[in-house]
Design a protein around this motif. Sequence first.
Motif, short mmCIF file in Angstrom:
data_model
loop_
_atom_site.label_atom_id
_atom_site.label_comp_id
_atom_site.label_asym_id
_atom_site.label_seq_id
_atom_site.Cartn_x
_atom_site.Cartn_y
_atom_site.Cartn_z
N UNK A 272 0.87 -1.18 0.00
CA UNK A 272 0.00 0.00 0.00
C UNK A 272 0.90 1.22 0.00
N UNK A 273 1.08 1.81 -1.16
CA UNK A 273 1.98 2.95 -1.30
C UNK A 273 1.25 4.11 -1.95
N UNK A 274 1.11 5.20 -1.20
CA UNK A 274 0.52 6.41 -1.75
C UNK A 274 1.62 7.21 -2.44
N UNK A 275 1.26 7.82 -3.58
CA UNK A 275 2.20 8.65 -4.33
C UNK A 275 1.73 10.10 -4.23
N UNK A 276 2.56 10.94 -3.65
CA UNK A 276 2.18 12.34 -3.40
C UNK A 276 2.80 13.20 -4.49
N UNK A 277 1.94 13.87 -5.24
CA UNK A 277 2.35 14.70 -6.37
C UNK A 277 2.40 16.16 -5.93
N UNK A 278 3.55 16.80 -6.14
CA UNK A 278 3.78 18.14 -5.61
C UNK A 278 4.21 19.10 -6.69
N UNK A 279 3.76 20.34 -6.54
CA UNK A 279 4.25 21.43 -7.35
C UNK A 279 5.76 21.54 -7.18
N UNK A 280 6.47 21.85 -8.24
CA UNK A 280 7.93 21.94 -8.15
C UNK A 280 8.38 23.06 -7.20
N UNK A 281 7.48 24.02 -6.94
CA UNK A 281 7.82 25.11 -6.02
C UNK A 281 7.38 24.84 -4.59
N UNK A 282 6.79 23.68 -4.36
CA UNK A 282 6.35 23.33 -3.01
C UNK A 282 7.53 22.71 -2.26
N UNK A 283 8.17 23.50 -1.42
CA UNK A 283 9.40 23.08 -0.75
C UNK A 283 9.16 22.59 0.68
N UNK A 284 7.92 22.60 1.14
CA UNK A 284 7.65 22.20 2.51
C UNK A 284 7.85 20.70 2.68
N UNK A 285 8.23 20.29 3.85
CA UNK A 285 8.48 18.89 4.15
C UNK A 285 7.41 18.39 5.14
N UNK A 286 6.20 18.33 4.65
CA UNK A 286 5.12 17.87 5.52
C UNK A 286 5.20 16.36 5.73
N UNK A 287 4.62 15.92 6.83
CA UNK A 287 4.54 14.49 7.09
C UNK A 287 3.23 13.94 6.54
N UNK A 288 3.27 12.67 6.15
CA UNK A 288 2.07 11.99 5.69
C UNK A 288 1.49 11.16 6.83
N UNK A 289 0.17 11.06 6.86
CA UNK A 289 -0.50 10.33 7.92
C UNK A 289 -1.56 9.41 7.33
N UNK A 290 -1.74 8.28 7.98
CA UNK A 290 -2.86 7.40 7.69
C UNK A 290 -3.81 7.47 8.88
N UNK A 291 -5.05 7.85 8.59
CA UNK A 291 -6.06 8.00 9.63
C UNK A 291 -7.07 6.86 9.55
N UNK A 292 -7.43 6.32 10.70
CA UNK A 292 -8.48 5.31 10.75
C UNK A 292 -9.76 5.94 11.28
N UNK A 293 -10.87 5.69 10.59
CA UNK A 293 -12.15 6.28 10.99
C UNK A 293 -12.90 5.27 11.84
N UNK A 294 -13.24 5.69 13.05
CA UNK A 294 -13.94 4.81 14.00
C UNK A 294 -15.44 4.81 13.73
N UNK A 295 -16.15 3.95 14.45
CA UNK A 295 -17.60 3.83 14.29
C UNK A 295 -18.33 5.14 14.58
N UNK A 296 -17.78 5.93 15.51
CA UNK A 296 -18.44 7.19 15.87
C UNK A 296 -18.03 8.36 14.99
N UNK A 297 -17.21 8.06 13.94
CA UNK A 297 -16.78 9.11 13.02
C UNK A 297 -15.49 9.79 13.40
N UNK A 298 -14.99 9.51 14.57
CA UNK A 298 -13.71 10.10 14.97
C UNK A 298 -12.56 9.43 14.24
#
Length: 823
Positions: A272-298
């Motif tokens: 399971x590999x997500x590919x993040x496509x970025x503008x060439x001028x986007x220099x930020x080094x953000x982190x990627x996260x995987x979120x799990x959605x619970x039964x209550x929507x949280x």
Amino acid sequence: MKCLRAVLYSALLLSGWVNAKVALTVNEQEYFEAQGLNVLVFSNWYNGLFDDSKISGVEIIHHGERTVTNGDVRLHSTPEQWDAIPAFIERKVDRENGVIEAFLHYPKYDFNYSIRVTANSGGVSIAVVLPKAVPRALVGKAGFNLEFIPSAYFELAYLMDNQPGSFPLYPTGPKEIAEKSQPLPLASGRRLVMGVGGSDRQITIESQRGELQLFDGRSKAQNGWFVVRSVLPADKTGEVVSWQLSAKLQKSWVREPVIGHSQLGYHPSQKKIAVIELDRNDKRKSKAQLLRIANDGSTSVVKKSQPEDWGQYKRYHYRTFDFSDVIERGVYQLQYGAVTTAPFVIDKSVYQKAWHPSADIYLPVQMDHMLINEAYRVWHGASHLDDALQAPVNYKHFDLYAQGPTTDTPYKPGEHIPGLNVGGWYDAGDYDIRTSTQYRTLIKLVEAWEDFKPERDVTKVDYPAKFVDLHVPDGKQDILQQVEHGALQLVAQHKAVGHAIPGIIVPTIDQYTHLGDGITMTDNLIYNSKMGELESNGIESGKFDDRWAFTSESSKLNYGSISGLAAASRVLKGHNDVLAKQCWDIALKAWNKEQNREPVVFDHGNTTGGPIELEILNAAVQMLLATEGDKAYLEVAQSALDTLGERIVFAIPTVMRAYPYMDKEHQGKVRTMAEHYAAKLREDSKQNPYGVMITEGGWAGNGVIILMASAHYQLHKIFPDLFTEEDVYQGMNYLMGTHPDSDISFVSNVGTVSKKVAYGMNRADFSFISGGVVPGVLILKPDFPENKETWPFFWGQNEYVVNMSAYFIYLALAVNDLATAKP
């Protein structure tokens, strides 16, 4: 919504707007570039097969969206697809001085000109330069046009010399002025501001020479664009049209990231590999996260890390986020910076139903000669029951069909050919029966049945009533009913004229451009030239609306038809025994005929079959399988291994089916072929971050990706040491959203966010057909990946073709087979 999200995202980063008084420079890819604005000058050319495909001339990519195209001299205010286009001579690029100039001519009129685009402090100037005055025949007709895609300007306004106007969501007013056969302009003047009220789309054009006129091309054709035009003056040479073009830009604009992932989801044990496509001028080094959605929507973060840097592909930069270690069943979302994806699932059953929309909806909707009903809706009536008239000889049709110097049938041009009004699928977003598409669709459905036995009965098919009812079981397997429908048309062709034919299609452009129910194209009565247009006897009429049968014989088509018939003969046993026998008898007769003569060569467009070596191999293998190993067919198949050369790559699926019957020597050759292909595959997979072959050209490459992934499934079954399951999954992931430009699924109604605006028979409604598969991401030269979800009329990106859904059914079943075998 995509454009709105991009605006909101950028607004969070950097507020403020600037007019395009920025330094546009000619970059290494030879187009003008500034942050948020690109101006291309004949980087792309009109489609060689279908003329104007809205990818040519002066083009503008504004805040990451291509909104303007076809900046060129045209001979009509709102030219249609088949209107005259010029011939390209050359293109000169002066990077140092910021000038790109294209030289063109209309040979018929001996009319030469150039389009010169120059960067300046206000944006770019666009000039039309004439070495000689406009020919008299083109005075008042030739003008410089620049076309704006309507969907980018819906719900916005314009100002022409400070006079306001709004862009209509739907065209209104007269189609043309009768006495001049010209459309009425929405506005005229010297200074036009497009996109008022939507700063991310605002473009200003000021004319130094010539009046500006703004037209709505949709009044004439639903696929028309908003056109800005200046008519070329008479008796003038040199710079006869001069525009200054500027754009309003977001300050330090950066494109919103795209998180490529499968909208359908993943099996727990697959990569399971997500590919993040970025503008060439986007220099930020953000982190990627995987979120799990619970039964209550949280939501809760189940994985968070710095994505791995992949590098540059075309104009974008890429990073990858591997979450393969997450295997718990559930609903998830991916997040990168301010972008959060739609929900997707991780589950063992994720692929079980992926093929259902294509089999349940799309294929039945494409069935010709039948009324297709779905609950309260009729998709189309039982159309073309008058099929078909013999096409005229020495004739080239506008949609790549042609008739040679003879009919190759007992029928005279214009004569009705009885028996063709049965079976077959509408080829694509239009209404023709293209024979090569028919047998390719049929074969893939047969292979799906033989390999996976996908039992499903949700469609009622009633041939005596010419009636199909969706979501209504009839006790018969749907896949076999579709095989039956394709076989009926192939059989009909041989019974009617003695061989396969290129296909059946309407004769006139007025019919071809028809948008609506296919039954309204025809009165379903056989044309009789001796009757008046409104005259009818209930069987014949004087209305010339019948389709033409193009019947020039081609050995390539005969072999292709043999393949389909031989394949159908196997699986129709027990479903329709009479048709099964007809299929085999015709296939055998046609095979013997072709094997005892020199090949008949007739080539035109894409309607006369594939390379003959491949068609012979396909036919031999299907006959081999039908006879369970007849050595005569095996010898033909084995000998093809030595003659195909590089084309062997395209024959992999066929070769692998013959492999169990081959002798040890030829099995060894197949093993060597597989080893060479595996090595090339590993090398090719490094060319982009998606690990698949992304083709470039006028038609996007989903078909190649599906067929290659399906071939990898067959190769993995026999050579698991060379080909992995991931070689199959990657193709599926790509289709489901792990691709450039967006994260949308390219199969309508498969995956959370899927293709909703496509080029089907209902394209004028900006809608979709469930289970239809579009061509996908088109790579515009030199570096721009595009798939428009807001505009259905790009056939190279968005046109459904019937065989693509059959290919997808096979791939979805193959992937599910792999997933089902996992713990």
